[in-house]
Design a protein around this motif. Structure first.
Motif, mmCIF file in Angstrom:
data_model
loop_
_atom_site.group_PDB
_atom_site.id
_atom_site.type_symbol
_atom_site.label_atom_id
_atom_site.label_comp_id
_atom_site.label_asym_id
_atom_site.label_seq_id
_atom_site.Cartn_x
_atom_site.Cartn_y
_atom_site.Cartn_z
ATOM 1 N N VAL A 238 -60.974 40.007 -27.473
ATOM 2 C CA VAL A 238 -62.030 40.910 -27.929
ATOM 3 C C VAL A 238 -61.394 42.183 -28.460
ATOM 4 O O VAL A 238 -60.582 42.815 -27.790
ATOM 5 C CB VAL A 238 -63.015 41.243 -26.783
ATOM 6 N N GLU B 29 -68.113 46.988 -25.421
ATOM 7 C CA GLU B 29 -67.193 46.351 -24.484
ATOM 8 C C GLU B 29 -67.299 46.959 -23.086
ATOM 9 O O GLU B 29 -67.145 46.261 -22.081
ATOM 10 C CB GLU B 29 -65.750 46.439 -24.995
ATOM 11 N N GLY C 13 -63.793 38.947 -21.568
ATOM 12 C CA GLY C 13 -62.703 38.548 -22.447
ATOM 13 C C GLY C 13 -61.421 38.417 -21.655
ATOM 14 O O GLY C 13 -61.243 39.069 -20.627
ATOM 15 N N ILE D 177 -58.350 42.189 -24.164
ATOM 16 C CA ILE D 177 -59.216 43.130 -24.880
ATOM 17 C C ILE D 177 -58.428 44.376 -25.271
ATOM 18 O O ILE D 177 -57.341 44.637 -24.753
ATOM 19 C CB ILE D 177 -60.439 43.558 -24.038
#
Length: 465
Positions: A69, A109, A119, A122
């Motif tokens: 991500v 996020e 994720g 990230i």
């Protein structure tokens, strides 16, 4: 990045500009978030984006599927991530990387991080507090060992463990269009803020169709870069620790005052873009490429984006230091890491995730393609810093904070809601004061900041005693 929000439980209430998302693909830094925010957001329904199956095999034969991500929506759209993944798969053919690029990255996020499935790898959101690193991320090794290979590790280290590796390293300062300056008869970068303001006035007089200083007020995040000049102006790699112990850091003669007063004066003297509340990132880039903007406060990462829209004289886009000598008479530029890649501690594919992180930092062209420098040691600086090097500017990294003081500055900064290096609010207030959009005086803004910081500093001292 060198300056992150690190407090727990304090969430700044801010309004995201409608224009903010136009800069998401290159958004560099920094929104506020802490453990309390995560707790509040835990009730939100989240899309799972972590791997559900564990990996098998070892070394180059490891077989796994990981979710990555990131904030680089432009690289998702133009196929660059697919190119990188294909290159990675030549070395690790059995690791499948599913890439997800998010708009409004930090906020989105951070919300996902209220679930364990945020994720496998990230870009660590700007505002994660150091003491929260072990709660979210796996250690990538001992910092003292990794320092032998990498630079700019200060952002994501905690108690000797390294929780992130810089995606790229940047020098912070003014992105300058020398085509504009030279047309106005200016061929040397100023060394004082008074000279800087005079140069902007000269540009305005001789080139009335040019914006001397584009603020990027509306997109907000770019204004935070003004705060990243503080260590350079002070000439002190550990300035945050000194600032946390200074009674009135927003007083004439102090680094923060000097920085903010320069922004205020530019606004007061009509040297910024007209109606800054309606500006946007894409416009700032295109106008600088068209020689319609003199300077913007950013970093080396922004240079390629301007150059990409220029057909000639691309080397006219440089990065120069904040025009103020430190007390020792030298001019400094801070060099530091951008977003750090981190591995979710809950990932069932730890080895594969770490292989992807190491490959991105060690072998990919991510840093180069994004205008930065790799975090690998002893790498050459980009050509856009040649003028600064010629002028004997000293490049330095932020210092290491003692373990018992790791959260001191961030707790004071967040608790006071001053927002140094974390929010655009104060910088917007300063511009509003300067261009007459607000009745609040610059002096009253500085006094207010001193009061808030002093009160919170006293509380922090009481907590330490």
């Amino acid at each position: 990045d060198t300056d992150r929000s690190r407090g727990l439980g304090d969430v700044y209430k801010r309004q995201l500009s409608n224009n903010e998302k136009t800069g998401e693909n290159i958004m560099k830094k920094r929104y506020i978030f802490g453990s309390a925010a995560l707790a509040l957001l835990a009730t939100i329904t989240l899309a799972a984006c972590g791997s559900k199956t564990s990996s098998s095999g070892t070394g180059k034969n490891i077989k796994a599927t990981i979710t990555f991500v990131d904030q680089k929506t432009d690289m998702h759209s133009n196929g660059m991530w697919k190119k990188y993944i294909a290159q990675f798969n030549k070395e690790y053919p059995n690791i499948t990387v599913k890439e997800q690029a998010l708009n409004n990255y930090d906020q989105t996020e951070q919300t996902r991080m209220s679930s364990k499935n945020f994720g496998d790898v990230i870009a660590i959101p700007a505002a994660v507090a150091p003491k929260d690193y072990p709660n979210f991320f796996s250690s990538l090794g001992k910092t003292k060992d990794l320092e032998k290979k990498y630079t700019s590790l200060q952002d994501r280290t905690y108690k000797g463990e390294q929780y992130g590796l810089p995606s790229e390293v940047n020098a912070n300062g003014f992105v300058v269009n020398w085509n504009v300056f030279k047309k106005a008869g200016i061929d040397k970068w100023p060394t004082t803020t008074d000279e800087f303001i005079q140069d902007l006035k000269t540009i305005k007089t001789k080139e009335p169709d040019v914006t001397p200083l584009y603020t990027n007020y509306a997109c907000g995040w770019a204004l935070v870069d003004w705060d990243f000049q503080r260590s350079s102006v002070a000439g002190d790699p550990n300035f945050d620790l000194a600032l946390a112990k200074t009674d009135k850091p927003f007083t004439a003669g102090q680094p923060m005052y000097t920085i903010y007063n320069t922004l205020y004066t530019a606004a007061k003297d009509g040297l910024i873009n007209h109606d800054p509340t309606t500006d946007d990132w894409n416009t700032s880039v295109s106008q600088m490429a068209q020689n319609k903007v003199g300077v913007m406060m950013l970093a080396t990462w922004a240079v390629p984006q301007v150059q990409a829209q220029m057909s000639s004289n691309k080397d006219a886009i440089n990065v120069e230091p904040f025009p103020q000598k430190a007390p020792d008479g030298k001019t400094y530029m801070l060099v530091g890491g951008d977003y750090n890649w981190g591995v979710n501690k809950n990932s069932k594919n730890q080895e594969a995730a770490k292989d992807w992180v190491n490959w991105l930092v060690d072998k990919s062209d991510f840093a180069k393609d994004n205008g930065g420098m790799t975090a690998m040691k002893n790498q050459p600086y980009p050509a856009d810093l040649n003028d600064a090097k010629k002028n004997k500017v000293v490049f330095f990294e932020a210092g290491s904070t003692p373990a018992d003081k790791a959260d001191l500055f961030s707790n004071i900064n967040n608790g006071s809601q001053v927002g140094i290096g974390t929010t655009q609010t104060v910088k917007q207030q300063i511009i509003d004061s300067g261009d007459g959009s607000s009745n609040k005086s610059f002096a009253s803004i500085m006094d207010g900041l001193n009061t808030c910081l002093l009160y919170t500093s006293d509380a922090a001292d009481d907590g330490e005693s």
